[in-house]
Design a protein around this motif. Structure first.
Motif, PDB file in Angstrom:
ATOM      1  N   LEU A 123      10.752  22.662   6.561  1.00 32.63           N
ATOM      2  CA  LEU A 123       9.929  23.543   5.737  1.00 32.63           C
ATOM      3  C   LEU A 123      10.293  25.013   5.909  1.00 32.63           C
ATOM      4  N   THR A 124      11.550  25.314   6.117  1.00 31.62           N
ATOM      5  CA  THR A 124      11.958  26.710   6.206  1.00 31.62           C
ATOM      6  C   THR A 124      12.066  27.286   4.801  1.00 31.62           C
ATOM      7  N   GLY A 125      11.658  28.511   4.645  1.00 34.52           N
ATOM      8  CA  GLY A 125      11.749  29.186   3.369  1.00 34.52           C
ATOM      9  C   GLY A 125      10.574  28.957   2.438  1.00 34.52           C
ATOM     10  N   MET A 126       9.508  28.330   2.917  1.00 35.97           N
ATOM     11  CA  MET A 126       8.319  28.129   2.078  1.00 35.97           C
ATOM     12  C   MET A 126       7.513  29.426   2.036  1.00 35.97           C
ATOM     13  N   PRO A 127       6.934  29.788   0.889  1.00 38.49           N
ATOM     14  CA  PRO A 127       6.138  31.011   0.796  1.00 38.49           C
ATOM     15  C   PRO A 127       4.901  30.946   1.695  1.00 38.49           C
ATOM     16  N   ALA A 128       4.540  32.091   2.251  1.00 40.64           N
ATOM     17  CA  ALA A 128       3.410  32.132   3.181  1.00 40.64           C
ATOM     18  C   ALA A 128       2.066  32.004   2.471  1.00 40.64           C
ATOM     19  N   ASN A 129       1.970  32.432   1.222  1.00 41.48           N
ATOM     20  CA  ASN A 129       0.681  32.406   0.542  1.00 41.48           C
ATOM     21  C   ASN A 129       0.457  31.130  -0.273  1.00 41.48           C
ATOM     22  N   THR A 130       1.304  30.117  -0.081  1.00 37.20           N
ATOM     23  CA  THR A 130       1.173  28.846  -0.799  1.00 37.20           C
ATOM     24  C   THR A 130       1.088  27.713   0.212  1.00 37.20           C
ATOM     25  N   THR A 131       0.096  26.839   0.037  1.00 41.22           N
ATOM     26  CA  THR A 131      -0.023  25.660   0.890  1.00 41.22           C
ATOM     27  C   THR A 131      -0.054  24.418   0.010  1.00 41.22           C
ATOM     28  N   VAL A 132       0.585  23.356   0.490  1.00 44.53           N
ATOM     29  CA  VAL A 132       0.653  22.090  -0.246  1.00 44.53           C
ATOM     30  C   VAL A 132       0.205  20.992   0.703  1.00 44.53           C
ATOM     31  N   GLN A 133      -0.733  20.155   0.240  1.00 45.42           N
ATOM     32  CA  GLN A 133      -1.197  19.009   1.025  1.00 45.42           C
ATOM     33  C   GLN A 133      -0.916  17.737   0.239  1.00 45.42           C
ATOM     34  N   VAL A 134      -0.300  16.784   0.903  1.00 42.87           N
ATOM     35  CA  VAL A 134       0.004  15.489   0.297  1.00 42.87           C
ATOM     36  C   VAL A 134      -0.730  14.443   1.113  1.00 42.87           C
ATOM     37  N   THR A 135      -1.652  13.714   0.481  1.00 46.40           N
ATOM     38  CA  THR A 135      -2.444  12.719   1.198  1.00 46.40           C
ATOM     39  C   THR A 135      -2.577  11.452   0.375  1.00 46.40           C
ATOM     40  N   LYS A 136      -2.841  10.358   1.086  1.00 46.10           N
ATOM     41  CA  LYS A 136      -3.214   9.112   0.423  1.00 46.10           C
ATOM     42  C   LYS A 136      -4.705   9.214   0.160  1.00 46.10           C
ATOM     43  N   LEU A 137      -5.139   8.935  -1.055  1.00 44.31           N
ATOM     44  CA  LEU A 137      -6.541   9.080  -1.429  1.00 44.31           C
ATOM     45  C   LEU A 137      -7.385   8.093  -0.643  1.00 44.31           C
ATOM     46  N   ALA A 138      -8.449   8.591  -0.035  1.00 43.72           N
ATOM     47  CA  ALA A 138      -9.310   7.748   0.794  1.00 43.72           C
ATOM     48  C   ALA A 138     -10.015   6.696  -0.059  1.00 43.72           C
ATOM     49  N   LYS A 140       0.847  -1.199   0.000  1.00 42.48           N
ATOM     50  CA  LYS A 140       0.000   0.000   0.000  1.00 42.48           C
ATOM     51  C   LYS A 140       0.879   1.244   0.000  1.00 42.48           C
ATOM     52  N   VAL A 141       0.235   2.374  -0.154  1.00 38.32           N
ATOM     53  CA  VAL A 141       0.933   3.657  -0.162  1.00 38.32           C
ATOM     54  C   VAL A 141       1.237   4.079   1.269  1.00 38.32           C
ATOM     55  N   GLU A 142       2.457   4.567   1.447  1.00 39.89           N
ATOM     56  CA  GLU A 142       2.859   5.050   2.764  1.00 39.89           C
ATOM     57  C   GLU A 142       3.636   6.356   2.566  1.00 39.89           C
ATOM     58  N   VAL A 143       3.077   7.459   3.065  1.00 37.26           N
ATOM     59  CA  VAL A 143       3.704   8.774   2.915  1.00 37.26           C
ATOM     60  C   VAL A 143       4.335   9.160   4.246  1.00 37.26           C
ATOM     61  N   SER A 144       5.653   9.120   4.293  1.00 39.54           N
ATOM     62  CA  SER A 144       6.365   9.499   5.517  1.00 39.54           C
ATOM     63  C   SER A 144       6.433  11.023   5.619  1.00 39.54           C
ATOM     64  N   ASP A 180      -3.623   2.585  -3.464  1.00 39.12           N
ATOM     65  CA  ASP A 180      -2.511   2.867  -4.356  1.00 39.12           C
ATOM     66  C   ASP A 180      -2.557   4.243  -5.020  1.00 39.12           C
ATOM     67  N   HIS A 181      -3.338   5.183  -4.519  1.00 37.17           N
ATOM     68  CA  HIS A 181      -3.414   6.512  -5.103  1.00 37.17           C
ATOM     69  C   HIS A 181      -2.978   7.591  -4.101  1.00 37.17           C
ATOM     70  N   VAL A 182      -2.261   8.576  -4.600  1.00 41.20           N
ATOM     71  CA  VAL A 182      -1.863   9.720  -3.785  1.00 41.20           C
ATOM     72  C   VAL A 182      -2.446  10.983  -4.413  1.00 41.20           C
ATOM     73  N   GLN A 183      -2.709  11.964  -3.567  1.00 46.37           N
ATOM     74  CA  GLN A 183      -3.300  13.219  -4.015  1.00 46.37           C
ATOM     75  C   GLN A 183      -2.437  14.375  -3.523  1.00 46.37           C
ATOM     76  N   VAL A 184      -2.128  15.299  -4.434  1.00 47.92           N
ATOM     77  CA  VAL A 184      -1.377  16.509  -4.091  1.00 47.92           C
ATOM     78  C   VAL A 184      -2.251  17.717  -4.436  1.00 47.92           C
ATOM     79  N   THR A 185      -2.500  18.556  -3.438  1.00 43.02           N
ATOM     80  CA  THR A 185      -3.299  19.767  -3.629  1.00 43.02           C
ATOM     81  C   THR A 185      -2.427  20.965  -3.301  1.00 43.02           C
ATOM     82  N   VAL A 186      -2.290  21.859  -4.267  1.00 43.28           N
ATOM     83  CA  VAL A 186      -1.500  23.081  -4.084  1.00 43.28           C
ATOM     84  C   VAL A 186      -2.455  24.258  -4.198  1.00 43.28           C
ATOM     85  N   SER A 187      -2.448  25.136  -3.194  1.00 42.52           N
ATOM     86  CA  SER A 187      -3.293  26.322  -3.258  1.00 42.52           C
ATOM     87  C   SER A 187      -2.430  27.561  -3.065  1.00 42.52           C
TER      88      SER A 187
END
Length: 156
Positions: A96-111, A69-73, A115-122
């Motif tokens: 995570l030093t130096g990351m822009p304040a107005n950008t967020t990134v979420q990395v999750t295993k798809l519910a 299965k997928v495992e995101v450390s 075997d699927h991963v999801q990356v959401t960048v806002s």
């Protein structure tokens, strides 16, 4: 008769400059609005490409063959965030030093899947022209709004 025609032409002499003066601010505002729209589409395209690159990166490294299965450390998640924002992973151990304040990134295993991963960048888009529209009654209207790009990939 020629004298009467000449007099009418003299009365119309300054009308073109007055019309130009009235129309110029609207034309400039339209031109700036199209420029901001193009800039917003460019930033969304960059955001979407970063999301795709990050999803490809995490999908190639998240599969645990032992567990099946997928495992995101946390370290893989941090490196994926760097790929989404900067285009290249950071070296482990990651911080995570130096990351822009107005950008967020979420990395999750798809519910619901193993075997699927999801990356959401806002990203919060703010126009260069103005931060908001003034209101004559009530509060002003902010022009900042979020751009969100989501990519789902199957882990390899």
């Amino acid at each position: 008769m020629e004298f009467h025609w000449c007099k009418r032409a003299q009365r119309q002499q300054g009308v073109a400059i007055v019309e130009f003066t009235l129309a110029l601010p609207l034309l400039l505002l339209t031109l700036l609005a199209f420029g901001e729209l193009g800039r917003m589409l460019y930033q969304y395209n960059s955001l979407l490409q970063g999301s795709r690159d990050a999803a490809r990166f995490v999908a190639s490294r998240a599969w645990n063959a032992t567990l099946g299965k997928v495992e995101v450390s946390p370290d893989l998640e941090c490196m994926t965030k760097y790929v989404a924002v900067y285009g290249a992973p950071s070296t482990p151990p990651c911080s995570l030093t130096g990351m822009p304040a107005n950008t967020t990134v979420q990395v999750t295993k798809l519910a619901g899947t193993n075997d699927h991963v999801q990356v959401t960048v806002s990203y919060v888009f703010s126009p260069l022209i103005a931060s908001g529209l003034p209101a004559f009654v009530g509060n002003s209207v902010a022009l900042n709004f979020p751009l969100v790009a989501t990519t789902v990939m199957r882990a390899l």
